[in-house]
Design a protein around this motif. Structure first.
Motif, PDB file in Angstrom:
ATOM      1  N   GLU A 227      54.837  50.765  34.060  1.00  0.00           N
ATOM      2  CA  GLU A 227      54.779  51.672  32.921  1.00  0.00           C
ATOM      3  C   GLU A 227      55.812  52.793  32.993  1.00  0.00           C
ATOM      4  OE1 GLU A 227      52.666  52.581  29.825  1.00  0.00           O
ATOM      5  OE2 GLU A 227      53.324  50.513  30.039  1.00  0.00           O
ATOM      6  N   HIS A 228      56.057  53.297  34.196  1.00  0.00           N
ATOM      7  CA  HIS A 228      56.926  54.460  34.375  1.00  0.00           C
ATOM      8  C   HIS A 228      57.873  54.226  35.558  1.00  0.00           C
ATOM      9  CE1 HIS A 228      54.070  56.454  31.687  1.00  0.00           C
ATOM     10  NE2 HIS A 228      53.115  56.001  32.491  1.00  0.00           N
ATOM     11  N   ALA A 416      50.437  46.955  30.632  1.00  0.00           N
ATOM     12  CA  ALA A 416      51.571  47.581  29.964  1.00  0.00           C
ATOM     13  C   ALA A 416      51.758  47.009  28.566  1.00  0.00           C
ATOM     14  CB  ALA A 416      52.835  47.379  30.799  1.00  0.00           C
ATOM     15  N   THR A 419      49.204  48.448  26.328  1.00  0.00           N
ATOM     16  CA  THR A 419      49.544  49.826  25.984  1.00  0.00           C
ATOM     17  C   THR A 419      50.514  49.877  24.812  1.00  0.00           C
ATOM     18  OG1 THR A 419      49.235  50.477  28.281  1.00  0.00           O
ATOM     19  CG2 THR A 419      50.459  51.989  26.882  1.00  0.00           C
ATOM     20  N   HIS A 426      47.720  55.324  25.723  1.00  0.00           N
ATOM     21  CA  HIS A 426      48.791  55.553  26.703  1.00  0.00           C
ATOM     22  C   HIS A 426      48.394  56.564  27.763  1.00  0.00           C
ATOM     23  CE1 HIS A 426      52.849  55.836  28.263  1.00  0.00           C
ATOM     24  NE2 HIS A 426      52.747  57.153  28.191  1.00  0.00           N
ATOM     25  N   VAL A 429      46.397  54.998  30.556  1.00  0.00           N
ATOM     26  CA  VAL A 429      47.206  54.169  31.437  1.00  0.00           C
ATOM     27  C   VAL A 429      47.995  55.037  32.405  1.00  0.00           C
ATOM     28  CG1 VAL A 429      49.104  52.527  31.530  1.00  0.00           C
ATOM     29  CG2 VAL A 429      47.375  52.309  29.756  1.00  0.00           C
TER      30      VAL A 429
END
Length: 471
Positions: A227-228, A416, A419, A426, A429
């Protein structure tokens, strides 16, 4: 967070599954010290790879001939890894990174010796305490004084200064002229920096205990990385940079409260990964500073094979830094370091260009160092980050995170994707991926949209009543 092991024990001191995960484990599952072990984490004897599934690289299907070779290599390496982990005692398996670090240090010592550095210990110091103190002092002095960075730090944000320095760096004739006029000789300072970074990172790996992998933390890390990705990289880098500060503090805490687990090794892998990444990067730059003496002419040459080997180490070090867990980080580091074998023959030819060079008394140290480095890669790729546990029924089993890691990576991708389909979720998550995945020492506060939305109608209703009262 993960748990650390006592370096005096020859098997894992705590079960792999956390208390939360314990509730999900079958009551008939095997136990270690009375606590259940998830059967899915126990490494079974590997079977042949499924050859009906195509192998894809960058979305392209690999030709059948090459795919067959890759399948055969995978079967061989999996069987070899299982055999090695089964035969080796727990004290070796559970301290794999310590063994990797020690092996690297032996290789670095031989490499220094092959460079013709024979006066680490002066004759008058032999047999005294100074023989142990002065060599590391000389190495540090050589790196930070004789090989100190010659950079105007005030100009680092000036694009013109950076462009001028880069142009000057690749101008080998100009670099040789400047260094010879300033120092009276040519020397490869980047090689010294590379060696120092490698020794420092692997000395830490050898000295500190491993941090055991925890499936729940691995799942949160997989979600964060999916996700990041930038946040994940920042988290790993920050953890490694903080290790020289957090480790001594945790050691002190161990003396004040010895009954608790203070995660002394938490961040060690990331620190070593940063060090090996810098080792490779400095080695790339060292390829531009190969001193050569031709008669009365001293100059720098560019060694492309040195730079290529450094690029491989840079990539391998980044895998050590960014692995989802210790097992993935250390095994991938060892596997990718084998890539240096592709450029080793050319490096040997560059270092010993003629037959007379093979008679150099330092050649044996060079080849000894290369042999030790490859042995280190074998150790890392086979047992790096592994765990061996003694069950209560008398069996010794190998804990393998690979299967679970594949499952949590797939789960992270699915989450993901969900999301993206439901952006309003979001924040939930990110909470699972980020704040809860960080160290328990740092409390995190997460505000969920769910706690805000129910309050909105009440506010609107109150405003309406106030308006009616005003009328």
């Amino acid at each position: 967070m993960n748990s650390t092991h006592d370096m005096q024990e020859d098997t894992a001191s705590e079960p792999v599954a956390s208390e939360t995960a314990q509730e999900k484990v079958d009551q008939n599952a095997p136990t270690a010290k009375g606590k259940a072990i998830d059967p899915e984490l126990i490494l079974a004897e590997p079977s042949k790879a499924d050859r009906s599934k195509p192998i894809k690289v960058f979305g392209k299907t690999v030709p059948p001939g090459l795919a067959s070779m890759l399948f055969n290599f995978n079967d061989f390496s999996s069987a070899l890894r299982f055999k090695a982990l089964s035969v080796l005692p727990g004290i070796v398996v559970n301290h794999s990174s310590n063994a990797i670090g020690m092996t690297q240090l032996v290789g670095e010592a031989l490499y220094f010796k092959s460079s013709g550095v024979n006066k680490f210990v002066k004759d008058e110091h032999r047999g005294t305490w100074k023989a142990f103190v002065y060599p590391p002092i000389n190495v540090v002095e050589g790196v930070f004084k004789k090989s100190a960075f010659r950079v105007d730090y005030k100009q680092l944000l000036n694009p013109k200064y950076i462009g001028r320095e880069l142009k000057r760096f690749v101008d080998l004739e100009e670099a040789a002229r400047i260094d010879f006029a300033r120092d009276g000789k040519l020397s490869n300072r980047w090689s010294a920096r590379s060696g120092f970074a490698g020794m420092t990172s692997m000395a830490i790996a050898a000295a500190f205990p491993d941090e055991k992998d925890n499936p729940e933390v691995t799942e949160k890390m997989a979600l964060m990385r999916t996700e990041h990705p930038l946040g994940y990289v920042g988290y790993r880098v920050g953890k490694g940079l903080m290790f020289p500060i957090t480790a001594p503090l945790r050691i002190l805490q161990k003396f004040t409260s010895p009954g608790e687990d203070h995660h002394i090794g938490d961040g060690k892998r990331e620190f070593s990964g940063i060090g090996m990444t810098l080792t490779g990067l400095f080695s790339v730059l060292a390829g531009f500073r190969q001193p050569r003496v031709l008669g009365n002419l001293a100059k720098y040459d560019f060694n492309p094979w040195q730079a290529a080997g450094g690029a491989i180490t840079t990539f391998a070090g980044s895998q050590l830094l960014l692995g989802l867990d210790n097992q993935q980080g250390w095994t991938n580091y060892g596997k990718y370091q084998f890539g240096r074998l592709l450029v080793l023959p050319m490096n040997i030819k560059e270092r010993f260009p003629n037959k007379e060079g093979w008679g150099d008394p330092n050649a044996k140290y060079y080849f000894g160092a290369q042999g030790v480095f490859q042995f280190k890669n074998v150790v890392a790729s086979l047992i790096g980050g592994a765990q061996k546990v003694d069950l209560d029924d008398g069996r010794a089993v190998i804990i393998d995170q690979k299967r679970k890691r594949s499952e949590v990576q797939e789960k992270a991708r699915e989450k993901a994707h969900a999301t993206k389909q439901h952006p309003a979720r979001h924040s939930d998550v990110f909470s699972a991926a980020g704040s809860n995945a960080l160290s328990d020492d740092f409390p995190q506060t997460t505000v969920s949209y769910a706690s805000v939305e129910p309050a909105m109608p009440k506010r609107v209703e109150e405003q309406q009543r106030m308006a009616e009262a005003a009328v």
